[in-house]
Design a protein around this motif. Structure first.
Motif, mmCIF file in Angstrom:
data_model
loop_
_atom_site.group_PDB
_atom_site.id
_atom_site.type_symbol
_atom_site.label_atom_id
_atom_site.label_comp_id
_atom_site.label_asym_id
_atom_site.label_seq_id
_atom_site.Cartn_x
_atom_site.Cartn_y
_atom_site.Cartn_z
ATOM 1 N N PRO A 41 -15.334 -7.560 -13.447
ATOM 2 C CA PRO A 41 -13.923 -7.725 -13.084
ATOM 3 C C PRO A 41 -13.726 -7.953 -11.589
ATOM 4 N N PHE A 42 -12.963 -8.987 -11.263
ATOM 5 C CA PHE A 42 -12.537 -9.289 -9.894
ATOM 6 C C PHE A 42 -13.719 -9.509 -8.935
ATOM 7 N N TYR A 43 -14.805 -10.054 -9.461
ATOM 8 C CA TYR A 43 -15.994 -10.295 -8.626
ATOM 9 C C TYR A 43 -15.766 -11.501 -7.720
ATOM 10 N N ASP A 44 -16.114 -11.362 -6.442
ATOM 11 C CA ASP A 44 -15.960 -12.477 -5.504
ATOM 12 C C ASP A 44 -17.200 -12.656 -4.630
ATOM 13 N N GLY A 45 -18.327 -12.092 -5.080
ATOM 14 C CA GLY A 45 -19.563 -12.203 -4.301
ATOM 15 C C GLY A 45 -20.467 -13.308 -4.821
ATOM 16 N N LYS A 46 -21.712 -13.266 -4.383
ATOM 17 C CA LYS A 46 -22.701 -14.241 -4.828
ATOM 18 C C LYS A 46 -24.085 -13.626 -4.680
ATOM 19 N N ILE A 47 -24.877 -13.714 -5.752
ATOM 20 C CA ILE A 47 -26.249 -13.221 -5.748
ATOM 21 C C ILE A 47 -27.150 -14.369 -6.170
ATOM 22 N N GLU A 48 -28.057 -14.739 -5.328
ATOM 23 C CA GLU A 48 -28.943 -15.870 -5.581
ATOM 24 C C GLU A 48 -29.726 -15.659 -6.877
ATOM 25 N N GLY A 49 -29.664 -16.651 -7.755
ATOM 26 C CA GLY A 49 -30.443 -16.609 -8.983
ATOM 27 C C GLY A 49 -29.855 -15.758 -10.085
ATOM 28 N N VAL A 50 -28.648 -15.251 -9.892
ATOM 29 C CA VAL A 50 -28.001 -14.398 -10.895
ATOM 30 C C VAL A 50 -26.646 -15.004 -11.254
ATOM 31 N N ASP A 51 -26.365 -15.111 -12.551
ATOM 32 C CA ASP A 51 -25.093 -15.662 -13.020
ATOM 33 C C ASP A 51 -24.079 -14.544 -13.216
ATOM 34 N N VAL A 52 -23.035 -14.563 -12.394
ATOM 35 C CA VAL A 52 -21.959 -13.578 -12.507
ATOM 36 C C VAL A 52 -20.660 -14.312 -12.803
ATOM 37 N N ILE A 53 -19.970 -13.869 -13.839
ATOM 38 C CA ILE A 53 -18.696 -14.471 -14.221
ATOM 39 C C ILE A 53 -17.575 -13.486 -13.881
ATOM 40 N N PRO A 54 -16.673 -13.844 -12.979
ATOM 41 C CA PRO A 54 -15.543 -12.960 -12.674
ATOM 42 C C PRO A 54 -14.491 -13.031 -13.779
ATOM 43 N N VAL A 55 -13.907 -11.880 -14.104
ATOM 44 C CA VAL A 55 -12.852 -11.820 -15.122
ATOM 45 C C VAL A 55 -11.696 -10.989 -14.586
ATOM 46 N N TYR A 56 -10.548 -11.125 -15.216
ATOM 47 C CA TYR A 56 -9.333 -10.502 -14.694
ATOM 48 C C TYR A 56 -8.569 -9.858 -15.848
ATOM 49 N N GLU A 57 -8.827 -8.580 -16.044
ATOM 50 C CA GLU A 57 -8.249 -7.870 -17.176
ATOM 51 C C GLU A 57 -8.467 -6.373 -16.986
ATOM 52 N N SER A 58 -7.674 -5.556 -17.657
ATOM 53 C CA SER A 58 -7.863 -4.108 -17.651
ATOM 54 C C SER A 58 -9.109 -3.731 -18.436
ATOM 55 N N SER A 59 -9.821 -2.698 -17.984
ATOM 56 C CA SER A 59 -11.003 -2.241 -18.703
ATOM 57 C C SER A 59 -10.645 -1.654 -20.066
ATOM 58 N N ASN A 61 -8.828 -3.102 -22.063
ATOM 59 C CA ASN A 61 -8.736 -4.293 -22.920
ATOM 60 C C ASN A 61 -9.901 -5.233 -22.625
ATOM 61 N N PHE A 62 -11.121 -4.681 -22.535
ATOM 62 C CA PHE A 62 -12.222 -5.540 -22.082
ATOM 63 C C PHE A 62 -12.628 -6.582 -23.118
ATOM 64 N N GLN A 63 -11.966 -6.591 -24.276
ATOM 65 C CA GLN A 63 -12.145 -7.733 -25.168
ATOM 66 C C GLN A 63 -11.738 -9.016 -24.458
ATOM 67 N N GLY A 64 -10.797 -8.890 -23.515
ATOM 68 C CA GLY A 64 -10.378 -10.050 -22.725
ATOM 69 C C GLY A 64 -11.457 -10.530 -21.782
ATOM 70 N N TYR A 65 -12.348 -9.631 -21.343
ATOM 71 C CA TYR A 65 -13.484 -10.044 -20.517
ATOM 72 C C TYR A 65 -14.327 -11.069 -21.285
#
Length: 295
Positions: A41-59, A61-65
């Motif tokens: 949730p609300f991720y705005d960083g970057k890690i080389e070689g790692v796929d991170v998907i930012p999402v915007y929802e309450s925990s 209701n993490f079905q929305g993630y």
């Protein structure tokens, strides 16, 4: 087992943003799964070689993630999606090639390593029952009546799984005196669900590609209308597939450790190496395992 070429996506769900865990989780699974996505949730960083998907929802209701993450990867040719929590350790024997044999399912089947909480037959009161009773799909501003299957379809699908759709008995709603005040406010008007719903532990699930699109659409609709995740996910799964297996149907079982059972982790002395080397053979996962506390 059905023979087919498979391509599995591992989605790791972070209920809260905890960047320090991302690399550790990646290391845990990188030799077992070729495609790992960290859903944060609300991720705005970057890690080389790692796929991170930012999402915007309450925990809550993490079905929305899951719905939001799917839009990023739906065109990548995946045949299956394994969803796990970031504070969960999957059985180290499980990988993208053997998951079907070890778990005991066909490649055209989905599974959730838990059993359903059927509101009409529960013996122990569960607080999300109140949320389910007051839940409505016709909320102004969110037209999910056009997104979800019809109520008749939902009832038919629930009956396919031998799930009741009638009113919830008073005996389920009032096992404890502290619920009386709530009952006075809400009953008997809300003893029947507005739309068929069912509950289930939902921190891990496995979904085929042919069910994933509908599942994510329904999860998104439930998130938009603030339905608690442990009601939203099992209901969306029931609506999305006729090939769903539960904990009682599979070989590797639920390893959720809460309250009194959490002490079962004590023998590992917070050593991740010991846990992995002496993992319970019959468990699909152990949860929770807070990586920040483990060596």
């Amino acid at each position: 087992m059905i023979h087919m070429e498979t391509k599995v996506a591992l989605l790791v769900i972070y209920n809260h943003r905890f960047d320090k865990n991302i690399k550790r989780v990646q290391e845990l699974y990188s030799k077992k799964f070729s495609y790992i996505y960290h859903v944060v949730p609300f991720y705005d960083g970057k890690i080389e070689g790692v796929d991170v998907i930012p999402v915007y929802e309450s925990s809550y209701n993490f079905q929305g993630y899951i719905s939001q993450a799917y839009t990023h990867i739906k065109d990548n040719g995946f045949t299956h999606y394994l969803v796990i929590a970031d504070d969960m350790i999957v059985n180290p024997e499980v990988d993208e090639q053997n998951i079907w044999d070890l778990v005991g399912i066909n490649k055209d089947e989905c599974f959730i390593p838990a059993n359903l909480k059927v509101f009409q037959t529960m013996k122990i009161f569960w607080s999300p029952i109140w949320d389910a009773l007051t839940y409505r799909i016709n909320i102004p501003g969110v037209e999910i009546e056009k997104i979800l299957p019809s109520k008749d379809f939902a009832i038919e699908r629930f009956h396919y799984y031998n799930l009741p759709t009638g009113p919830i008995p008073f005996s389920v709603l009032l096992p404890h005196y502290q619920n009386y005040v709530l009952a006075i406010k809400k009953l008997p008007w809300y003893r029947k669900l507005n739309y068929p719903l069912v509950g289930c532990y939902s921190d891990s699930l496995f979904i085929t590609s042919d069910a994933m699109s509908s599942f994510c659409t329904y999860c998104g609709a439930f998130a938009a209308t603030n339905l608690f995740v442990e009601v939203a996910i099992p209901t969306a799964l029931i609506l999305s597939t006729k090939k769903l297996k539960f904990d009682k149907d599979i070989k590797l079982h639920n390893g959720a450790l809460w309250t009194k059972s959490i002490h079962l982790l004590d023998k590992y002395g917070y050593s991740l190496e010991k846990l992995i080397n002496d993992f319970p053979k019959d468990k699909f996962f152990l949860h929770p395992v807070k990586l920040s506390k483990w060596k």
